[in-house]
Write an enzyme that holds these catalytic residues in place. Structure first.
Site, PDB file in Angstrom:
ATOM      1  N   TYR A 191       4.348 -13.794   6.023  1.00  0.00           N
ATOM      2  CA  TYR A 191       5.501 -13.146   5.417  1.00  0.00           C
ATOM      3  C   TYR A 191       6.598 -14.172   5.110  1.00  0.00           C
ATOM      4  CZ  TYR A 191       3.671  -8.532   6.796  1.00  0.00           C
ATOM      5  OH  TYR A 191       2.908  -7.393   6.949  1.00  0.00           O
ATOM      6  N   PRO A 248       3.667   3.780   4.008  1.00  0.00           N
ATOM      7  CA  PRO A 248       3.693   5.238   4.186  1.00  0.00           C
ATOM      8  C   PRO A 248       4.282   5.993   2.993  1.00  0.00           C
ATOM      9  CG  PRO A 248       5.415   4.214   5.489  1.00  0.00           C
ATOM     10  CD  PRO A 248       4.559   3.099   4.969  1.00  0.00           C
ATOM     11  N   LEU A 249       5.050   5.287   2.147  1.00  0.00           N
ATOM     12  CA  LEU A 249       5.631   5.932   0.959  1.00  0.00           C
ATOM     13  C   LEU A 249       4.946   5.474  -0.326  1.00  0.00           C
ATOM     14  CD1 LEU A 249       9.462   5.816   1.775  1.00  0.00           C
ATOM     15  CD2 LEU A 249       7.729   7.475   2.494  1.00  0.00           C
ATOM     16  N   GLY A 272       4.612   2.563  -1.786  1.00  0.00           N
ATOM     17  CA  GLY A 272       5.461   1.738  -2.623  1.00  0.00           C
ATOM     18  C   GLY A 272       6.645   2.469  -3.220  1.00  0.00           C
ATOM     19  N   GLY A 273       7.091   3.517  -2.555  1.00  0.00           N
ATOM     20  CA  GLY A 273       8.248   4.275  -3.015  1.00  0.00           C
ATOM     21  C   GLY A 273       7.915   5.496  -3.846  1.00  0.00           C
ATOM     22  N   LEU A 274       6.636   5.691  -4.187  1.00  0.00           N
ATOM     23  CA  LEU A 274       6.259   6.831  -5.022  1.00  0.00           C
ATOM     24  C   LEU A 274       6.443   8.157  -4.298  1.00  0.00           C
ATOM     25  CD1 LEU A 274       3.051   5.514  -6.841  1.00  0.00           C
ATOM     26  CD2 LEU A 274       5.398   5.643  -7.705  1.00  0.00           C
ATOM     27  N   LEU A 275       6.480   8.129  -2.949  1.00  0.00           N
ATOM     28  CA  LEU A 275       6.697   9.347  -2.178  1.00  0.00           C
ATOM     29  C   LEU A 275       8.137   9.439  -1.670  1.00  0.00           C
ATOM     30  CD1 LEU A 275       3.348   9.285  -0.167  1.00  0.00           C
ATOM     31  CD2 LEU A 275       3.944  10.875  -2.009  1.00  0.00           C
ATOM     32  N   GLY A 303      10.883  10.120  -3.555  1.00  0.00           N
ATOM     33  CA  GLY A 303      11.764  10.758  -4.526  1.00  0.00           C
ATOM     34  C   GLY A 303      11.892   9.983  -5.812  1.00  0.00           C
TER      35      GLY A 303
END
Length: 323
Positions: free
Chosen positions: A53, A212-213, A215-218, A220
């Site tokens: 990272y 868990p989202l 890449g932000g698609l979940l 909003g």
């Protein structure tokens, strides 16, 4: 904060995992330190990082930021269950990546130096190494455990049969084996339900859900696009268009329940059998607070059924595709 055992180990970890991948590339060192302090204040004790990272800051940069935070003292290291990873190449010379016994030794020592600690709680294989036999991998881990440099081993991005094989080979050496597996898992990406989750549960391995989202698609995304706050390109835009109807229905259902879409996605993961918790990778303190709200959300059977209607999942193999 809620806590649970990591797999079949006696190690207790928070059900929300703090991911550090944005520390350095997206978040300054000063802000990263504030986020880690706030995570401790909220009861989050499980921090995840990796030797690669750092992105444009250079590989190892994120571990260095975490290490500088530990160096401030005041119980920061003692209150943290620290997980890092090895596998990716850290240089251009042979043996500077993968899971050979040589790289396990060198990569571990380099991570310990950057993290300014003398041991890693959970040392994770970032990917399966198809060219290195398990006898060699476990030999390297066994040596590191005997030296007191690591306490537990974990995996990431393993298939179900990789987990089963790893555990069988560990048992031959009278080792505990893997205690955790990090897999991509969210409402949109549910393939781990076929074999990874069943294999993990059968072998005493706790599952940590990354992305868990999605890449932000979940989180909003359609509402944010409509408000001019988010613009997607490339693969993310293609995925949104492919699943637009489902994501629109999902955001409407989140509004109906009175929750933010991202909080709902995290809360759903907390209901999944075998899942220890999701990794949240906040870039800001506000995003950390948003992730913690998921702990206060209760989803009843009707809500879970509706989410399955919007984003159909999988039965365990072979019932998913056979009898």
């Amino acid at each position: 904060m809620e806590y649970t055992h990591l797999g079949r180990s006696g190690l207790k970890v928070s059900r929300i995992v703090l991911g550090t991948m944005n520390f350095g590339p997206q978040t300054s060192e000063e802000d990263s330190h504030r986020i880690m302090d706030a995570a401790h204040e909220a009861g989050v004790n499980y921090f995840d990082t990796a030797n690669v990272y750092g992105q444009h800051r250079g590989r190892g940069a994120t571990e260095t930021i975490v290490g500088n935070w530990f160096a401030q003292g005041d119980g920061r290291r003692e209150r943290t269950v620290l997980a890092t990873k090895l596998y990716g190449d850290m240089g251009d010379w042979p043996n500077e990546g993968r899971l050979s016994a040589l790289n396990i030794r060198r990569a571990l020592d380099a991570s310990l130096k950057r993290l300014q600690t003398d041991y890693i709680d959970v040392y994770q294989f970032h990917h399966i190494d198809r060219d290195t036999p398990w006898d060699e991998i476990w030999q390297g881990i066994e040596t590191a455990i005997a030296q007191g440099k690591i306490l537990y081993a974990g995996s990431s991005n393993f298939a179900g049969w990789h987990i089963a094989t790893a555990q069988a080979e560990a048992r031959r050496r009278n080792l505990l084996g893997l205690v955790s597996e990090q897999s991509i898992y969210n409402l949109l990406t549910r393939q781990v339900e076929l074999e990874v989750l069943p294999a993990a549960q059968a072998n005493g391995v706790g599952v940590i859900a990354w992305s868990p989202l999605q890449g932000g698609l979940l989180g909003g995304v359609i509402r944010k696009q409509n408000e001019g706050k988010r613009r997607l390109e490339g693969r993310a835009a293609e995925t949104l268009e492919k699943h637009r109807d489902a994501i629109e229905a999902y955001e409407a259902f989140a509004d109906e329940l009175g929750h933010e879409p991202g909080d709902l996605a995290l809360a759903w993961l907390l209901t999944r059998p075998g899942v220890t918790g999701p990794i949240i990778g906040p870039r800001t303190h506000e995003q950390l607070e948003g992730g913690l709200r998921a702990l206060d959300i209760h989803l009843d059977e009707a809500a879970l059924a509706r989410l399955d209607e919007i984003f159909p999942g999988h039965k365990p193999a072979p019932e998913d595709y056979a009898w």
